[in-house]
Write a protein that holds these residues in place. Structure first.
Motif, PDB file in Angstrom:
ATOM      1  N   ASP A 185       0.824  -1.186   0.070  1.00 14.39           N
ATOM      2  CA  ASP A 185      -0.030  -0.200  -0.130  1.00 14.39           C
ATOM      3  C   ASP A 185       0.945   1.227   0.184  1.00 14.39           C
ATOM      4  OD1 ASP A 185      -2.370  -1.610  -0.050  1.00 14.39           O
ATOM      5  OD2 ASP A 185      -2.531  -1.466   2.078  1.00 14.39           O
ATOM      6  N   ARG A 186       2.135   1.063   0.699  1.00 12.89           N
ATOM      7  CA  ARG A 186       2.997   2.469   0.582  1.00 12.89           C
ATOM      8  C   ARG A 186       3.575   2.627  -0.554  1.00 12.89           C
ATOM      9  NH1 ARG A 186       2.816   4.719   5.888  1.00 12.89           N
ATOM     10  NH2 ARG A 186       5.229   5.573   5.360  1.00 12.89           N
ATOM     11  N   ALA A 187       4.412   1.442  -0.944  1.00  9.34           N
ATOM     12  CA  ALA A 187       5.669   1.507  -1.818  1.00  9.34           C
ATOM     13  C   ALA A 187       5.219   1.306  -3.169  1.00  9.34           C
ATOM     14  CB  ALA A 187       6.994   0.707  -1.387  1.00  9.34           C
ATOM     15  N   GLY A 188       3.938   0.679  -3.304  1.00 10.62           N
ATOM     16  CA  GLY A 188       3.543   0.218  -4.777  1.00 10.62           C
ATOM     17  C   GLY A 188       3.462  -1.319  -4.833  1.00 10.62           C
ATOM     18  N   ARG A 189       2.353  -1.798  -5.294  1.00  9.82           N
ATOM     19  CA  ARG A 189       2.183  -3.151  -4.997  1.00  9.82           C
ATOM     20  C   ARG A 189       3.092  -4.060  -6.266  1.00  9.82           C
ATOM     21  NH1 ARG A 189      -2.968  -1.024  -4.960  1.00  9.82           N
ATOM     22  NH2 ARG A 189      -3.846  -1.465  -2.643  1.00  9.82           N
ATOM     23  N   ARG A 190       3.317  -3.432  -7.473  1.00 18.34           N
ATOM     24  CA  ARG A 190       4.102  -4.202  -8.321  1.00 18.34           C
ATOM     25  C   ARG A 190       5.604  -4.243  -7.671  1.00 18.34           C
ATOM     26  NH1 ARG A 190       3.271  -2.343 -14.676  1.00 18.34           N
ATOM     27  NH2 ARG A 190       1.131  -3.541 -14.858  1.00 18.34           N
ATOM     28  N   ARG A 191       6.134  -3.270  -7.246  1.00 15.44           N
ATOM     29  CA  ARG A 191       7.638  -3.307  -6.918  1.00 15.44           C
ATOM     30  C   ARG A 191       7.684  -4.206  -5.712  1.00 15.44           C
ATOM     31  NH1 ARG A 191       9.732   2.326  -4.856  1.00 15.44           N
ATOM     32  NH2 ARG A 191       9.216   2.894  -7.131  1.00 15.44           N
ATOM     33  N   VAL A 192       6.713  -4.103  -4.626  1.00  8.95           N
ATOM     34  CA  VAL A 192       6.723  -5.092  -3.498  1.00  8.95           C
ATOM     35  C   VAL A 192       6.368  -6.480  -4.104  1.00  8.95           C
ATOM     36  CG1 VAL A 192       5.753  -5.459  -1.183  1.00  8.95           C
ATOM     37  CG2 VAL A 192       6.129  -3.288  -1.757  1.00  8.95           C
ATOM     38  N   TYR A 193       5.791  -6.756  -4.839  1.00 10.99           N
ATOM     39  CA  TYR A 193       5.506  -8.123  -5.594  1.00 10.99           C
ATOM     40  C   TYR A 193       6.736  -8.571  -6.055  1.00 10.99           C
ATOM     41  CZ  TYR A 193       2.813 -11.767  -8.047  1.00 10.99           C
ATOM     42  OH  TYR A 193       2.464 -12.842  -8.566  1.00 10.99           O
ATOM     43  N   GLY A 194       7.563  -7.835  -6.825  1.00 14.55           N
ATOM     44  CA  GLY A 194       8.887  -8.609  -7.210  1.00 14.55           C
ATOM     45  C   GLY A 194       9.700  -8.688  -5.873  1.00 14.55           C
ATOM     46  N   LEU A 195       9.547  -7.970  -4.832  1.00 11.68           N
ATOM     47  CA  LEU A 195      10.583  -8.186  -3.799  1.00 11.68           C
ATOM     48  C   LEU A 195      10.134  -9.439  -3.006  1.00 11.68           C
ATOM     49  CD1 LEU A 195      12.743  -7.071  -1.725  1.00 11.68           C
ATOM     50  CD2 LEU A 195      11.000  -6.016  -0.520  1.00 11.68           C
ATOM     51  N   TYR A 205       0.404 -13.713  -1.324  1.00 10.73           N
ATOM     52  CA  TYR A 205      -0.917 -13.898  -1.325  1.00 10.73           C
ATOM     53  C   TYR A 205      -1.920 -12.515  -1.390  1.00 10.73           C
ATOM     54  CZ  TYR A 205      -1.192 -18.996  -0.281  1.00 10.73           C
ATOM     55  OH  TYR A 205      -1.232 -20.172  -0.313  1.00 10.73           O
ATOM     56  N   PRO A 206      -1.830 -11.897  -0.496  1.00  9.79           N
ATOM     57  CA  PRO A 206      -2.431 -10.484  -0.710  1.00  9.79           C
ATOM     58  C   PRO A 206      -2.235  -9.567  -2.077  1.00  9.79           C
ATOM     59  CG  PRO A 206      -0.991 -10.015   0.884  1.00  9.79           C
ATOM     60  CD  PRO A 206      -0.849 -11.525   0.442  1.00  9.79           C
ATOM     61  N   LEU A 207      -1.030  -9.811  -2.312  1.00  5.80           N
ATOM     62  CA  LEU A 207      -0.624  -8.802  -3.498  1.00  5.80           C
ATOM     63  C   LEU A 207      -1.201  -9.717  -4.906  1.00  5.80           C
ATOM     64  CD1 LEU A 207       2.899  -8.122  -2.578  1.00  5.80           C
ATOM     65  CD2 LEU A 207       1.104  -6.733  -2.554  1.00  5.80           C
ATOM     66  N   SER A 208      -1.171 -10.936  -4.786  1.00  5.32           N
ATOM     67  CA  SER A 208      -1.384 -11.507  -6.213  1.00  5.32           C
ATOM     68  C   SER A 208      -3.208 -11.318  -6.432  1.00  5.32           C
ATOM     69  CB  SER A 208      -1.406 -12.954  -6.253  1.00  5.32           C
ATOM     70  OG  SER A 208       0.019 -13.115  -6.181  1.00  5.32           O
ATOM     71  N   ALA A 209      -3.805 -11.374  -5.275  1.00  5.93           N
ATOM     72  CA  ALA A 209      -5.551 -11.207  -5.440  1.00  5.93           C
ATOM     73  C   ALA A 209      -5.584  -9.683  -5.694  1.00  5.93           C
ATOM     74  CB  ALA A 209      -5.939 -11.461  -4.157  1.00  5.93           C
ATOM     75  N   THR A 210      -4.857  -8.813  -5.145  1.00 11.51           N
ATOM     76  CA  THR A 210      -5.201  -7.391  -5.286  1.00 11.51           C
ATOM     77  C   THR A 210      -4.850  -6.862  -6.594  1.00 11.51           C
ATOM     78  OG1 THR A 210      -4.625  -6.847  -3.108  1.00 11.51           O
ATOM     79  CG2 THR A 210      -4.665  -5.147  -4.447  1.00 11.51           C
ATOM     80  N   ILE A 211      -3.587  -7.392  -7.253  1.00 12.47           N
ATOM     81  CA  ILE A 211      -3.045  -7.142  -8.650  1.00 12.47           C
ATOM     82  C   ILE A 211      -4.030  -7.770  -9.751  1.00 12.47           C
ATOM     83  CG2 ILE A 211      -1.366  -7.462 -10.293  1.00 12.47           C
ATOM     84  CD1 ILE A 211       0.791  -7.344  -8.054  1.00 12.47           C
ATOM     85  N   MET A 212      -4.750  -8.768  -9.201  1.00 12.02           N
ATOM     86  CA  MET A 212      -5.380  -9.436 -10.382  1.00 12.02           C
ATOM     87  C   MET A 212      -6.850  -8.718 -10.216  1.00 12.02           C
ATOM     88  SD  MET A 212      -5.735 -11.654 -12.715  1.00 12.02           S
ATOM     89  CE  MET A 212      -6.601 -10.683 -13.640  1.00 12.02           C
ATOM     90  N   SER A 213      -7.354  -8.384  -9.088  1.00 12.28           N
ATOM     91  CA  SER A 213      -8.575  -7.817  -9.084  1.00 12.28           C
ATOM     92  C   SER A 213      -8.438  -6.177  -9.604  1.00 12.28           C
ATOM     93  CB  SER A 213      -9.236  -7.458  -7.684  1.00 12.28           C
ATOM     94  OG  SER A 213      -8.294  -6.732  -6.883  1.00 12.28           O
TER      95      SER A 213
END
Length: 205
Positions: free
Chosen positions: A100-110, A152-160
């Motif tokens: 939520d703070r740094a961006g989902r794509r960047r944190v998803y890669g991390l 888990y939360p990032l995949s669902a959020t990005i897809m939605s």
């Protein structure tokens, strides 16, 4: 501006980028399930390697070969299984907030990078003593769980966010259905590896 982008995504027809998002997010959940559910058969292998019953092995000439080995204690198996789930709970809180703070794509890669590195590290949990193996494996399993928890939360959020209004539920279900394939793959790989070792060591079926 953000509302216009979200409105455009909600009204967009199914396109190639939707399927790319399903594959990318789905592979993350496939890996999550594989890593979480591969540990029970691995603990059986650890029991065969590191819990050799030396007392029975002295009588191997008169006793069946299977009696030379013990199974991994239940407490050890439960600890190695639950420690990854504990890491998952921590990862969901940490990476969810970071997303939520740094961006989902960047944190998803991390989180994915953390999963890859900790998975490789689990494979190198090889020591000369049983305790060293179990402690190092438990440590890296915890880190693996943290990475899985972030996925888990990032995949669902990005897809939605990428899906349109009509197909959002179906796309999210398609992503999470990859977990079943991951569980199945973990068992298949374990059986194949065990069979290869059995053949190479000329052990009976």
């Amino acid at each position: 501006m953000a509302l216009k982008v979200l409105s455009a995504l909600d009204a967009a027809k199914i396109q190639l980028y939707h399927f790319k998002a399903i594959i990318i997010a789905g592979m993350g959940l496939f890996t999550d399930a594989y890593d979480l559910f591969c540990i029970p058969p691995i603990m059986k292998l650890i029991g065969r390697i590191y819990y050799l019953d030396h007392h029975d092995s002295d009588k191997c000439s008169v006793m069946p070969k299977e009696t030379q080995y013990k199974t991994t204690p239940t407490a050890v198996v439960s600890t190695l299984v639950s420690i990854a789930l504990l890491g998952t709970a921590v990862g969901q809180l940490v990476f969810g907030r970071l997303g939520d703070r740094a961006g989902r794509r960047r944190v998803y890669g991390l989180s994915l990078g953390m999963m890859v590195l900790s998975s490789l590290a689990c494979g190198f949990s090889i020591c000369k003593t049983r305790n060293c193996v179990l402690v190092s494996l438990g440590f890296f399993r915890f880190l693996l769980g943290v990475g899985i928890g972030g996925d888990y939360p990032l995949s669902a959020t990005i897809m939605s966010e990428f899906a349109n209004k009509k197909t959002r539920g179906a796309f999210i279900a398609a992503v999470f259905s990859m977990q079943g394939l991951g569980i199945l793959a973990s068992s298949i790989v374990t059986m194949v590896v065990c069979r290869i070792f059995a053949v190479s060591s000329n052990e009976p079926k």
